[in-house]
Every structure is written in C-alpha cells, then in structure tokens.
Design an enzyme around this catalytic site. Structure first.
Site, PDB file in Angstrom:
ATOM      1  N   HIS A 172      16.092 -13.292   0.008  1.00 52.75           N
ATOM      2  CA  HIS A 172      15.034 -12.292   0.139  1.00 52.75           C
ATOM      3  C   HIS A 172      14.532 -12.146   1.564  1.00 52.75           C
ATOM      4  CE1 HIS A 172      14.616 -13.522  -4.225  1.00 52.75           C
ATOM      5  NE2 HIS A 172      15.001 -12.263  -4.248  1.00 52.75           N
ATOM      6  N   ARG A 197     -18.789  11.067  -3.126  1.00 52.72           N
ATOM      7  CA  ARG A 197     -17.583  11.009  -3.954  1.00 52.72           C
ATOM      8  C   ARG A 197     -17.940  10.809  -5.419  1.00 52.72           C
ATOM      9  NH1 ARG A 197     -13.150  10.042  -0.407  1.00 52.72           N
ATOM     10  NH2 ARG A 197     -11.875  10.345  -2.268  1.00 52.72           N
ATOM     11  N   PRO A 231      -0.670 -10.038  -1.120  1.00 56.12           N
ATOM     12  CA  PRO A 231      -1.721 -10.419  -0.185  1.00 56.12           C
ATOM     13  C   PRO A 231      -2.765  -9.332   0.016  1.00 56.12           C
ATOM     14  CG  PRO A 231       0.383 -10.205   0.927  1.00 56.12           C
ATOM     15  CD  PRO A 231       0.645 -10.058  -0.504  1.00 56.12           C
ATOM     16  N   GLU A 232      -4.016  -9.705  -0.207  1.00 57.10           N
ATOM     17  CA  GLU A 232      -5.154  -8.843   0.097  1.00 57.10           C
ATOM     18  C   GLU A 232      -5.827  -9.425   1.342  1.00 57.10           C
ATOM     19  OE1 GLU A 232      -7.543  -7.951  -3.420  1.00 57.10           O
ATOM     20  OE2 GLU A 232      -5.895  -8.567  -4.702  1.00 57.10           O
ATOM     21  N   ARG A 247      10.104  -8.063  -3.583  1.00 55.45           N
ATOM     22  CA  ARG A 247      10.091  -6.695  -4.136  1.00 55.45           C
ATOM     23  C   ARG A 247      10.296  -5.609  -3.095  1.00 55.45           C
ATOM     24  NH1 ARG A 247       5.270  -6.370  -8.426  1.00 55.45           N
ATOM     25  NH2 ARG A 247       6.133  -4.322  -8.800  1.00 55.45           N
TER      26      ARG A 247
END
Length: 241
Positions: free
Chosen positions: A71, A122, A2-3, A89
């Site tokens: 899970h 940067r 998820p973003e 994960r």
DNA sequence: ATTACTACCTGACAGC
DNA sequence: TGCTGTCAGGTAGTAA
C-alpha cells in the site's frame, strides 16, 4: 481517518524528527497543519515547488523508517530518515504545490465570532455543514459527533439556530483533549512512530450506540445524517421544533 | 448559491 | 472454506 487531532499528532512527531533535514538538496524548514492538511515547506524547490501538501483521506499514513508494503505510494528519503506514505483506500493525496489551499479556516484557529458569522445565514443542518472543509476545516465524522454532544446540539439543527459561542467552546475543548491524547485510533491511525492514539477511550457518543449516555444514562443512538453514521444522545441533544 | 447524492478504493466482518 | 453484502474516520464531482 485522520481528522485534525490525528494530523496535529503526526505534525508534532514529524517536526521533532525531520526539521532541518534535506530532501533532494532542499532543507525542510517548517511543518504546518491547516485543518486536516499537512504542509511541508522547503528552502529550495523540488520538482519546481517548495511546498509538499499531504491530505491523508481515510486511510493515509506517514511513517518514519517503516518497511514499504503493497500500500506504500511514496518514500521520501531525507538525510537520516525516510518518510513512508501509504494509503490502503487511496483517497489521500501527496502533492507538490505552491498554490493557496482550497480550504476554509482552521477550526482551532477560528474565533467564535467568525464561526458565528459563517453559520448565521445558513439553513443547512449543522453536522454536514461542519464537515464541509470549505466552511471550516479540521472536523471529520468522529469529532463532529463528539463536539455536538459536548455542546448539546442535535446534528440536524439548522445552522442559523446554533449558539456558536457554545459550539466553539466545545470544539476547542474536545480537539485540545484529543490532541493531548495523541488522537483517536479506531482501526487505522498510528503516528509516524507507529503509536496508536488514546482519545477513543474518552469518546462519549462515537461508536457507543446502545450504551448509556455518560451524562444522563439514556441509550446512545446511531442514525444516518447526510449518509454518515451519526451518534447522539436523544435526551441531551433534542431537536427543537 | 446551496444542497444532495454518488463514486472512488480496499479491507474487515457478519451471515449463509 | 469461501461467497456475498455491508460498512468504514474523506472529498470531488455532478445534478437538482
């Protein structure tokens, strides 16, 4: 996975269902999102703290009233609904904490001038910099590639050379469209009601290696940048010398 | 201070 | 069928 758009999708669904319900006697007052983090604020302390922070990592999910499986890491039983946290994960975290978030500003709430200020000094390549959640938070690998394509920026361009106003505009437009489509489902993402997102249908470079660029028909290329799979149109996103 | 790289963990898939 | 190797959307920690 998820973003920002997926986390925002989760936040919107959970607000509709959970606000006002109680967990262990404490009332859930607000659900906020900062970058990819979800913040649950309660009226009273639970385990000594009033805020639960969820960071879903790559495969974390929050499902309403789903059957726990192997899970499942936690089940939060509210008055009427159960919130089930699972993570194949185990890169995600669910943490009770009143501490300030150790994150840069949310990229959707960030004025273009502030993005420009953060990039201007940067020299690092723009892609890994945008993935650094301390600099700006919310972008992950999929949306970085989509945003850089939209802004016609090569992912290896030094940050100081970036037209931050154009990048900011691309980010806003991509993320808002992705939120409107309920996020992207490549394999793992489902909202708290089990519904997939639809924005993957609008991806223009991510996962499209070898297919024609939607702008110029040049074949989309997949390369590695900072160890991450990176998709771009070599014609629309040239690396300036 | 900034950057680069590795490890964490499990599952899906390709190739043999 | 089943083994091995590779890859995956994130991020913390370490070392240069």
């Amino acid at each position: 996975m998820p973003e920002l758009p997926e986390v925002e999708t989760i936040a919107r669904v959970l607000r509709q269902h959970l606000l006002g319900q109680r967990l262990d006697g404490a009332r859930l007052n607000a659900i906020a999102r900062h970058g990819k983090a979800l913040l649950f604020d309660f009226s009273g302390a639970i385990t000594g703290r009033e805020r639960l922070v969820a960071r879903l990592g790559m495969t974390g999910t929050l499902r309403l009233n789903a059957a726990p499986d192997k899970h499942t890491q936690a089940v939060l039983q509210f008055d009427r609904d159960a919130l089930v946290y699972s993570d194949i994960r185990k890169f995600g975290r669910l943490i009770w904490s009143n501490e300030p978030l150790h994150l840069g500003p949310d990229i959707l709430a960030l004025p273009a001038a502030e993005l420009a200020r953060r990039l201007s000094h940067r020299e690092r390549a723009i892609k890994p910099l945008l993935l650094d959640q301390m600099l700006v938070s919310g972008l992950g690998n999929i949306y970085v590639d989509e945003c850089l394509f939209a802004a016609r920026i090569h992912p290896l361009t030094p940050a100081s050379q970036i037209d931050a106003a154009a990048l900011s505009q691309a980010v806003t437009s991509i993320l808002e469209a992705a939120i409107a489509a309920g996020g992207s489902t490549i394999s793992d993402f489902y909202d708290p009601l089990g519904r997939p997102g639809r924005y993957q249908e609008q991806h223009r470079v991510y996962g499209r290696a070898g297919q024609p660029c939607p702008r110029c028909r040049t074949a989309i290329v997949r390369t590695l940048v900072a160890q991450r799979g990176t998709h771009l149109c070599p014609s629309c996103q040239p690396l300036a010398q």
